[in-house]
Design an enzyme around this catalytic site. Structure first.
Site: not given
Lengths: 266, 273
Positions: B38-40, B42-45, B164
């Protein structure tokens, strides 16, 4: 930024490097105490020989120790001037108006100088041959008795070793921010004191923000690796006195005996 | 069958009341290598931090190997998951490589006598044995991340999450870390579940399964081939294609489906004379 010698560790394989960090801390501490006692020429001579001998044992170039003395040069000069001008007594050597330079003043100044230099040299020997984390480790071990007084010794030692671990990183970052600001026309070395002080502000703010971010990241990384508190942990590095440590303590004792006999007998 | 990670109707609200996840569901099977892209922002972290119990969900539950994540189980859950973060410097706790690997062992009260062997073994897995006594500032970013991976491996986790982990590395470091991951997956097989959070599509292409999220919503979920054939959807969500996908986009005659790099090379040499 790279020329700060106080507290710098230089790896090596000498006898002094291999001593237990606790031995070195205790040794330095005892030496400083003895130096506060020293007040005759012969005691300083004995102490100087002891320091000289230890420096030789570290197998490091003498230049490193001289570099270690540089940062305290002005402090030293200031103390000497104070001692020379403001110690009373007779005979008076020189007279400038209300200022008198007396023989006891000059002798006192020389003693203070020797005391300072020898103490700094001894501490430099310790920091030069001991990794900072070992010092933190040794302090934890030496201060263990304070645990019964509810002093969080383990936490403090961990904090100290983490703080030491981030010093080179933050120095690096300071340099980077300074370069970034310089490239945009900021000058850190021109103008009066007020202007220079003002130039520090745009340097400190990004540095602080960065340090806080690092702290938060580090806290996450520590927690994820199962850190709960500093108490309930085992230790990877366990300090153990070896043969050379007993030899070091023996020579320290020998030095103290010679020191006191010279002090009271000669 | 038990799931490695099961996220059930997850809702997460930031303290300023912005909702990131709303009724989010995701299941990851043991032994899978899942790339979460997902881009920055996006909630992935955030999702990774929720799984690790560093953040608490507003609603819904997270289950790790049948254990529901809660305040009382968070330490048990964490002992099964290892996590490698983005910044190589900010996760290096020890003064030397060996001390850093030891940090996790010390926290778990492993016997001091067992440590040297465990440290040597994990450093060997990531190929950092000869750096055991080096200090962090003498290592490259890629080497530091491999040490971070070793520190995590020493605790023998069933799941490793990389948040990341290669984003701050140079291409060489990135390749070294990815090669280490591929080798780990081969070595441990189904005993190790990998979750790589990334916005690098070439990295995502190495996984078995790619999950695309944006604004806390699941956009795509499938094999790399399935996901990368939806180029429009990816572009719409601020993501690109892996290198091979970008090449295909510029071809006049396109293959039927998404091909990875080596597949594309053989396709080009056979069909397009």
């Amino acid at each position: 930024m790279g020329n700060i010698m106080i507290g710098r560790f230089v790896p090596g394989k000498s006898v002094v490097h291999q001593l237990d960090p606790r031995t070195k801390i205790i040794g330095t501490f005892v030496f400083i105490l003895l130096m506060l006692w020293a007040n005759t020429w012969s005691t300083y001579l004995v102490a100087a020989i002891f320091v000289w001998f230890t420096i030789l044992l570290t197998q490091q170039p003498l230049k490193m120790y001289i570099d270690g003395l540089k940062p305290i040069f002005w402090l030293l000069a200031f103390t000497i001037v104070l001692q020379i001008f403001f110690t009373g007594g007779t005979p008076v050597l020189l007279h400038f108006g209300f200022i008198k330079v007396t023989l006891p003043g000059v002798i006192n100044a020389l003693f203070v100088m020797f005391r300072f230099v020898l103490i700094i040299l001894m501490s430099t020997i310790m920091t030069l041959t001991t990794p900072p984390t070992s010092i933190a480790n040794a302090l934890e071990s030496l201060l263990k008795p304070l645990k019964s007084l509810k002093v969080p010794v383990a936490e403090m030692a961990l904090m100290l070793s983490i703080a030491l671990r981030f010093v080179p990183l933050l120095m690096d970052e300071t340099q980077k921010i300074m370069n970034a600001q310089k490239s945009r026309g900021m000058s850190f070395s021109t103008g009066g004191p007020v202007k220079r002080a003002k130039a520090i502000v745009p340097l400190l703010i990004p540095l602080f923000v960065g340090a806080l971010q690092r702290a938060l990241d580090l806290a996450n990384a520590m927690e994820v690796r199962g850190f709960k508190d500093a108490e309930h942990r085992t230790k990877y590095r366990i300090l153990k006195y070896k043969k050379q440590d007993y030899q070091a303590f023996a020579s320290l004792l020998l030095f103290s005996i010679i020191f006191f006999s010279v002090l009271y007998l000669i | 069958m038990e799931n490695a990670i099961k996220i059930n109707n997850l809702t997460y609200q930031y303290q300023n009341q912005t909702t990131l996840f709303q009724d989010f569901n995701l299941t990851i099977d043991p032994g899978q290598w899942v790339a979460l892209v997902g881009h920055n922002g996006s909630g992935k972290s955030t999702l990774a931090k929720l799984i690790m119990g560093l953040l608490t969900p507003t609603q819904g539950g997270i289950t790790v190997f049948n254990q529901v994540l809660s305040e009382s189980t968070v330490n048990d859950v964490r002992s099964q998951i290892g996590m490698v973060f983005q910044n190589p410097d900010n996760q290096f706790v020890g003064a030397t490589v060996a001390d850093d690997v030891a940090f996790g062992l010390e926290n778990n009260e492993i016997d001091t006598k067992l440590m040297p062997k465990m440290i040597a073994k994990t450093l060997e897995i990531v190929g950092m044995s000869e750096y055991q006594d080096r200090e962090p500032h003498t290592l490259s970013g890629g080497q530091k991340q491999r040490v971070a991976l070793a520190s995590v491996l020493a605790l023998q986790p069933k799941i490793i999450i990389l948040d990341e982990a290669t984003a701050m590395l140079d291409p060489e470091g990135r390749q070294a870390v990815m090669a280490t991951l591929t080798q780990l997956k081969e070595q441990f097989g189904d005993a190790l579940t990998l979750v790589t959070i990334t916005h690098d599509m070439d990295e995502a292409a190495l996984a078995d399964r790619v999950v695309v999220i944006n604004d806390g919503q699941l956009i795509l979920d499938g094999t790399p081939a399935q996901v990368f054939s939806e180029a429009d959807v990816l572009h719409h969500n601020g993501l690109g294609l892996p290198f091979s996908g970008e090449v295909v986009a510029h071809l006049n005659q396109k293959p039927q489906k998404y091909l990875n790099e080596s597949e594309l090379i053989s396709w080009l040499s056979t069909s397009n004379k």
